[in-house]
Design an enzyme around this catalytic site. Structure first.
Site, PDB file in Angstrom:
ATOM      1  N   ASN A 208       0.849  -1.195   0.000  1.00 54.90           N
ATOM      2  CA  ASN A 208       0.000   0.000   0.000  1.00 54.90           C
ATOM      3  C   ASN A 208       0.886   1.247   0.000  1.00 54.90           C
ATOM      4  OD1 ASN A 208       0.565   0.714   2.866  1.00 54.90           O
ATOM      5  ND2 ASN A 208      -0.426  -1.259   3.197  1.00 54.90           N
ATOM      6  N   LYS A 284       9.059 -16.826 -11.009  1.00 51.58           N
ATOM      7  CA  LYS A 284       8.346 -15.673 -11.585  1.00 51.58           C
ATOM      8  C   LYS A 284       7.189 -16.197 -12.440  1.00 51.58           C
ATOM      9  CE  LYS A 284       9.021 -11.693 -14.610  1.00 51.58           C
ATOM     10  NZ  LYS A 284       8.712 -12.001 -15.995  1.00 51.58           N
ATOM     11  N   PHE A 322      -3.687   2.769  15.206  1.00 52.03           N
ATOM     12  CA  PHE A 322      -3.984   3.848  14.266  1.00 52.03           C
ATOM     13  C   PHE A 322      -5.225   3.435  13.479  1.00 52.03           C
ATOM     14  CE2 PHE A 322      -0.969   7.383  13.615  1.00 52.03           C
ATOM     15  CZ  PHE A 322      -0.182   7.163  14.718  1.00 52.03           C
ATOM     16  N   LYS A 340     -10.892  -3.489  18.608  1.00 53.46           N
ATOM     17  CA  LYS A 340      -9.491  -3.908  18.799  1.00 53.46           C
ATOM     18  C   LYS A 340      -9.139  -4.029  20.275  1.00 53.46           C
ATOM     19  CE  LYS A 340      -8.092  -3.136  14.337  1.00 53.46           C
ATOM     20  NZ  LYS A 340      -7.280  -3.950  13.446  1.00 53.46           N
TER      21      LYS A 340
HETATM   22  N1  CTP Z   1      -3.604  -3.670  12.176  1.00 52.37           N
HETATM   23  C1  CTP Z   1      -2.938  -4.800  12.608  1.00 52.37           C
HETATM   24  N2  CTP Z   1      -3.007  -5.946  11.890  1.00 52.37           N
HETATM   25  C2  CTP Z   1      -3.757  -6.026  10.771  1.00 52.37           C
HETATM   26  C3  CTP Z   1      -4.448  -4.876  10.318  1.00 52.37           C
HETATM   27  C4  CTP Z   1      -4.336  -3.714  11.043  1.00 52.37           C
HETATM   28  O1  CTP Z   1      -2.269  -4.749  13.637  1.00 52.37           O
HETATM   29  N3  CTP Z   1      -3.810  -7.139  10.104  1.00 52.37           N
HETATM   30  C5  CTP Z   1      -3.521  -2.447  12.966  1.00 52.37           C
HETATM   31  C6  CTP Z   1      -2.920  -1.251  12.276  1.00 52.37           C
HETATM   32  O2  CTP Z   1      -1.521  -1.181  12.483  1.00 52.37           O
HETATM   33  C7  CTP Z   1      -3.636  -0.100  12.942  1.00 52.37           C
HETATM   34  C8  CTP Z   1      -5.007  -0.682  13.287  1.00 52.37           C
HETATM   35  O3  CTP Z   1      -4.837  -2.093  13.284  1.00 52.37           O
HETATM   36  O4  CTP Z   1      -3.014   0.270  14.150  1.00 52.37           O
HETATM   37  C9  CTP Z   1      -6.118  -0.310  12.369  1.00 52.37           C
HETATM   38  O5  CTP Z   1      -5.750  -0.545  11.027  1.00 52.37           O
HETATM   39  P1  CTP Z   1      -6.773  -0.226   9.855  1.00 52.37           P
HETATM   40  O6  CTP Z   1      -6.125  -0.582   8.552  1.00 52.37           O
HETATM   41  O7  CTP Z   1      -7.321   1.153  10.022  1.00 52.37           O
HETATM   42  O8  CTP Z   1      -7.973  -1.204  10.186  1.00 52.37           O
HETATM   43  P2  CTP Z   1      -8.207  -2.707   9.916  1.00 52.37           P
HETATM   44  O9  CTP Z   1      -8.116  -3.456  11.188  1.00 52.37           O
HETATM   45  O10 CTP Z   1      -7.308  -3.203   8.810  1.00 52.37           O
HETATM   46  O11 CTP Z   1      -9.722  -2.699   9.452  1.00 52.37           O
HETATM   47  P3  CTP Z   1     -10.359  -2.174   8.061  1.00 52.37           P
HETATM   48  O12 CTP Z   1      -9.278  -2.273   7.006  1.00 52.37           O
HETATM   49  O13 CTP Z   1     -11.486  -3.081   7.818  1.00 52.37           O
HETATM   50  O14 CTP Z   1     -10.800  -0.755   8.321  1.00 52.37           O
END
Ligand code: CTP
Length: 394
Positions: A208, A284, A322, A340
């Site tokens: 990303n 690959k 975050f 969470k």
């Molecule tokens: N996070 C994590 N592990 C994952 C996904 C996210 O520890 N597999 C953590 C990120 O580092 C961040 C928080 O969870 O601190 C929220 O991440 P975010 O991408 O906003 O949310 P998601 O849990 O991925 O949910 P969604 O994508 O459905 O909004």
């Protein structure tokens, strides 16, 4: 007040250089050890003998002194607790912003890993020059503290912005930064930053746009405040503190749990990929699909944040998540902190171009477990990082 503190003052070639004689005395009165380093041009405005007598130390000007064993710029940088460059000319500002090290002062500043205060002073036209302003912005985003020049009558005869700010302002800011140093001493803070890299085959991956800048700014701020940060990141960085380089979410999960036991705080600023390829091809992949389409089966990654919240290794451990959202920021953030189970959630709107992903700026809302919220207005990621840690540790 400053007994045992080492203050390094860098003077560049501007008329305000004469004012720095008094600044040196202000530090000496508080029992600080003051060392002065000058650019050769600074000596057109103030003499080496004056600075030497006031600081009671040898004054550094030349970069290469053969009788010294250790490179001069490194020994100055190692010894000092803070560096103050005042007055900072347009020329020195531009060199610092571009990594140019062509004299002792700029070389020390480049090697310096602790707080640096820059107090510019120059003609108002120079201060408003587009390139100087760009360079000032660059320094701000690199965690330099800039004390903007003030309005008034300038030595060049103009009225405008360019006067060195007051010596009290420089002195007080340095005390604030020196005191800030101690606040997080002995705290082990794990910070994750950047996107994760999920391999598809030997040459391709899913990732990303996260730059890691916010997480890295938090790690820098923690380090500046005396903490022992452990930065776990996919971004290639070199820091004076522990950095664990990872690629995938599962690498990140392992690194976090390896460090978790004795840590005081975990800040999950990373943009962890929610899914990874179920099978990673160990070659690959070829473009052989007859209908021009290809499907990659994905499987969910572990939710590291959620897992840490259920496996705290001590009840005082603080877990910070975050929350990157492109719509309904606060509504989604409230749901996310509950889901969470973390103590704080830092919510940011990634749909805005002027903040968030890849930008040097951010604007966030801090949510607490007890439902309280605090909005932080737009600022550099370094400033936001300081405020986040201040909110957590007071
Ligand atoms: N996070 C994590 N592990 C994952 C996904 C996210 O520890 N597999 C953590 C990120 O580092 C961040 C928080 O969870 O601190 C929220 O991440 P975010 O991408 O906003 O949310 P998601 O849990 O991925 O949910 P969604 O994508 O459905 O909004």
């Amino acid at each position: 007040m400053l007994s045992g503190k080492n203050i390094l003052i860098g003077i560049t070639g501007g008329i305000a250089a004469y004012k720095i004689c008094e600044l040196i005395r202000m530090y000496k009165r508080q029992n600080a050890n003051v060392r002065v380093v000058c650019t050769p041009n600074a000596l057109n405005f103030v003499t080496k003998l004056t600075l030497q007598n006031l600081s009671q130390n040898e004054v550094g000007i030349e970069e290469f002194e053969l009788e010294k064993f250790k490179p001069e710029h490194i020994s100055y940088a190692d010894e000092a607790d803070i560096m103050i460059i005042a007055p900072a000319t347009a020329n020195t500002i531009s060199k610092l912003a571009n990594g140019i090290c062509d004299n002792l002062l700029t070389s020390i500043a480049c090697a310096f890993q602790k707080p640096i205060i820059i107090a510019p002073a120059m003609n108002c036209g120079m201060w408003n020059n587009k390139f100087i302003q760009e360079n000032i912005e660059k320094l701000k985003t690199a965690n330099y503290t800039i004390l903007d020049p003030e309005d008034g009558y300038l030595a060049c005869g103009y009225n405008g912005t360019g006067r060195l700010c007051s010596l009290d302002k420089i002195f007080n800011k340095s005390i604030e930064l020196l005191n800030r140093e101690k606040k997080l001493t002995n705290k082990k803070i794990i910070i994750t930053a950047g996107g994760t890299i999920e391999k598809i085959d030997t040459v391709r991956y899913i990732s990303n746009f996260s730059s890691g800048k916010m997480g890295i700014a938090i790690a820098d701020s923690a380090y500046n405040q005396g903490a022992q940060p452990v930065l776990i990141t996919s971004v290639k960085v070199q820091k004076p503190y522990k950095v664990i380089q990872i690629e995938s979410a599962t690498d990140m999960q392992k690194a976090v749990f390896d460090e978790l036991e004795d840590s005081d705080c975990v800040i999950m600023a990373a943009a962890v990929a929610d899914y990874r390829a179920k099978n990673i091809a160990n070659y690959k992949m070829k473009k052989t699909s007859p209908d021009g389409e290809i499907s990659i089966e994905l499987t969910q990654n572990p939710d590291i944040l959620k897992e840490i919240c259920t496996k705290k290794t001590n009840p005082n451990q603080i877990i910070v998540g975050f929350c990157a959202e492109s719509e309904d920021l606060i509504k989604n953030a409230k749901e996310k902190i509950a889901k969470k189970g973390c103590d704080y959630l830092i919510a940011n709107d990634i749909s805005r171009k002027d903040i968030g992903f890849s930008s040097d700026f951010n604007e966030v809302t801090i949510l607490k477990k007890n439902g309280e919220m605090k909005a932080l207005s737009r600022a550099t990621k370094a400033e936001i990082a300081d405020k986040i840690l201040e909110e957590i540790y007071g």
